[in-house]
Design a protein around this motif. Structure first.
Motif, PDB file in Angstrom:
ATOM      1  N   LEU A 177      38.638  12.348  48.379  1.00  0.00           N
ATOM      2  CA  LEU A 177      37.874  12.621  47.161  1.00  0.00           C
ATOM      3  C   LEU A 177      37.983  11.491  46.134  1.00  0.00           C
ATOM      4  CD1 LEU A 177      38.474  16.462  46.735  1.00  0.00           C
ATOM      5  CD2 LEU A 177      36.444  15.303  47.631  1.00  0.00           C
ATOM      6  N   HIS A 178      38.888  10.545  46.374  1.00  0.00           N
ATOM      7  CA  HIS A 178      38.943   9.334  45.532  1.00  0.00           C
ATOM      8  C   HIS A 178      37.905   8.296  45.959  1.00  0.00           C
ATOM      9  CE1 HIS A 178      42.743  10.766  43.857  1.00  0.00           C
ATOM     10  NE2 HIS A 178      42.658   9.794  42.970  1.00  0.00           N
ATOM     11  N   HIS A 197      47.804   6.266  43.227  1.00  0.00           N
ATOM     12  CA  HIS A 197      48.631   7.424  42.862  1.00  0.00           C
ATOM     13  C   HIS A 197      47.730   8.508  42.296  1.00  0.00           C
ATOM     14  CE1 HIS A 197      52.781   5.648  42.967  1.00  0.00           C
ATOM     15  NE2 HIS A 197      52.062   4.543  42.976  1.00  0.00           N
ATOM     16  N   PHE A 198      48.138   9.758  42.499  1.00  0.00           N
ATOM     17  CA  PHE A 198      47.398  10.858  41.870  1.00  0.00           C
ATOM     18  C   PHE A 198      48.303  12.076  41.770  1.00  0.00           C
ATOM     19  CE2 PHE A 198      44.603  14.602  41.808  1.00  0.00           C
ATOM     20  CZ  PHE A 198      43.769  14.255  40.746  1.00  0.00           C
ATOM     21  N   ALA A 199      48.294  12.699  40.594  1.00  0.00           N
ATOM     22  CA  ALA A 199      49.014  13.958  40.395  1.00  0.00           C
ATOM     23  C   ALA A 199      48.038  14.987  39.846  1.00  0.00           C
ATOM     24  CB  ALA A 199      50.176  13.762  39.434  1.00  0.00           C
ATOM     25  N   TYR A 200      48.169  16.215  40.335  1.00  0.00           N
ATOM     26  CA  TYR A 200      47.341  17.311  39.821  1.00  0.00           C
ATOM     27  C   TYR A 200      47.875  17.770  38.468  1.00  0.00           C
ATOM     28  CZ  TYR A 200      44.659  17.489  44.106  1.00  0.00           C
ATOM     29  OH  TYR A 200      43.803  17.161  45.132  1.00  0.00           O
ATOM     30  N   PRO A 201      47.049  18.503  37.705  1.00  0.00           N
ATOM     31  CA  PRO A 201      47.467  18.912  36.357  1.00  0.00           C
ATOM     32  C   PRO A 201      48.798  19.677  36.317  1.00  0.00           C
ATOM     33  CG  PRO A 201      45.121  19.281  36.614  1.00  0.00           C
ATOM     34  CD  PRO A 201      45.638  18.864  37.956  1.00  0.00           C
ATOM     35  N   HIS A 232      40.045  11.099  40.237  1.00  0.00           N
ATOM     36  CA  HIS A 232      40.434   9.800  39.680  1.00  0.00           C
ATOM     37  C   HIS A 232      41.465  10.040  38.586  1.00  0.00           C
ATOM     38  CE1 HIS A 232      37.901  10.741  36.171  1.00  0.00           C
ATOM     39  NE2 HIS A 232      37.065  11.238  37.064  1.00  0.00           N
ATOM     40  N   GLY A 233      41.976   8.973  38.027  1.00  0.00           N
ATOM     41  CA  GLY A 233      42.847   9.122  36.866  1.00  0.00           C
ATOM     42  C   GLY A 233      44.267   8.630  37.064  1.00  0.00           C
ATOM     43  N   GLY A 234      44.668   8.420  38.323  1.00  0.00           N
ATOM     44  CA  GLY A 234      46.006   7.890  38.550  1.00  0.00           C
ATOM     45  C   GLY A 234      45.976   6.373  38.636  1.00  0.00           C
ATOM     46  N   ALA A 235      47.158   5.781  38.833  1.00  0.00           N
ATOM     47  CA  ALA A 235      47.238   4.325  38.986  1.00  0.00           C
ATOM     48  C   ALA A 235      46.639   3.909  40.316  1.00  0.00           C
ATOM     49  CB  ALA A 235      48.694   3.885  38.903  1.00  0.00           C
ATOM     50  N   GLY A 236      46.255   2.624  40.404  1.00  0.00           N
ATOM     51  CA  GLY A 236      45.740   2.084  41.654  1.00  0.00           C
ATOM     52  C   GLY A 236      44.240   1.912  41.620  1.00  0.00           C
ATOM     53  N   GLN A 237      43.709   1.363  42.719  1.00  0.00           N
ATOM     54  CA  GLN A 237      42.277   1.064  42.756  1.00  0.00           C
ATOM     55  C   GLN A 237      41.695   1.336  44.131  1.00  0.00           C
ATOM     56  OE1 GLN A 237      40.937  -3.089  42.094  1.00  0.00           O
ATOM     57  NE2 GLN A 237      39.482  -2.249  40.630  1.00  0.00           N
TER      58      GLN A 237
END
Length: 252
Positions: free
Chosen positions: A49-50, A11-15, A56-61
């Motif tokens: 980019l992950h 998961h990833f969300a921008y600011p 980085h910074g969201g849940a998951g691997q």
């Protein structure tokens, strides 16, 4: 066999709160060539980019050949960035040295590679992309297609395990496009190709994944996905007018 790439629950969300990735799971086997397809804004660049820890910074691997991408660990990230080579859409983002050979040497030299080993890597990478005779040229005097091939060589000199290509065929004339396809096919690495060029995906990648609104919505043989009209229309993917995926001979 350890996967070349394993993404689980990413998961990833921008600011600003916009969710770009919403639980992506993706596994690539060593040596696979896979196309990452999807409309603009689907999250393709965010996902790429992950792979080397830039985002980085969201849940998951994310794991590269079994090694987790852990952004806080500088030593680990250096190794991850060696394993994952990203070739950006604009080669001029990657070429900044006085000569082609110096550009290709830059990455491995940064890792501490020196002397004969460095020279061997430069020779090997330039030979792989058919640019050996241009080693002493100024990169910005080359054609666009040649610059893209040198950009690929700068990444190959790091001896990556995964090559990520962002829109590799964009702005190439037909001959350069074909030459690059032959180079990509010859490389003994895992390839993840982000592209809007669906015929190129079909030619080079036996498997494709469609990402839309931050989720993987389809994963299967490229020809199967491209001939599913409902799937394509539902995710704003369009084949060139008159192009029939069934008519393309597979060179895999």
């Amino acid at each position: 066999m350890t996967p070349a790439l394993r993404i689980t629950g990413l998961h990833f969300a921008y600011p600003d709160g916009r969710e770009a990735l919403r639980g992506v799971d993706l596994t690539l086997a060593p040596g696979e060539r896979v196309a990452l397809l999807g409309p603009n804004g689907a999250g393709k660049t965010t996902l790429v980019l992950h792979l080397n820890g830039i985002l980085h910074g969201g849940a998951g691997q994310v794991e590269i050949s079994g090694m987790p991408v852990t952004p806080g660990d500088r030593k680990a990230i250096t190794e991850i960035r060696r394993r994952v080579g990203v070739v950006f859409q604009d080669p001029d983002d990657q070429l900044f040295m006085p000569t082609v050979a110096e550009d290709v040497a830059f990455g491995p030299a940064n890792l501490g590679v020196r002397g004969d080993e460095l020279a061997a890597r430069v020779d090997e990478a330039l030979a792989a992309v058919g640019m050996s005779e241009h080693r002493d040229h100024v990169p910005h005097h080359l054609s666009f297609g040649q610059r893209r091939r040198v950009a690929v060589a700068t990444v190959l000199a790091m001896r990556p395990e995964i090559l990520v290509l962002d829109e590799p065929s964009s702005n190439l004339d037909p001959a350069s496009r074909r030459e690059l396809a032959e180079i990509i096919e010859s490389l003994p690495v895992t390839v993840l190709m982000v592209t809007h060029d669906l015929p190129y995906a079909l030619e080079l990648c036996p498997r494709s994944v469609i990402l839309d609104a931050g989720r993987i919505v389809a994963d299967g043989p490229t020809a199967t996905l491209l001939t599913d009209r409902e799937l394509m229309a539902g995710h704003r993917l369009e084949l060139p007018f008159g192009f029939d995926p069934a008519s393309v001979p597979h060179r895999h």
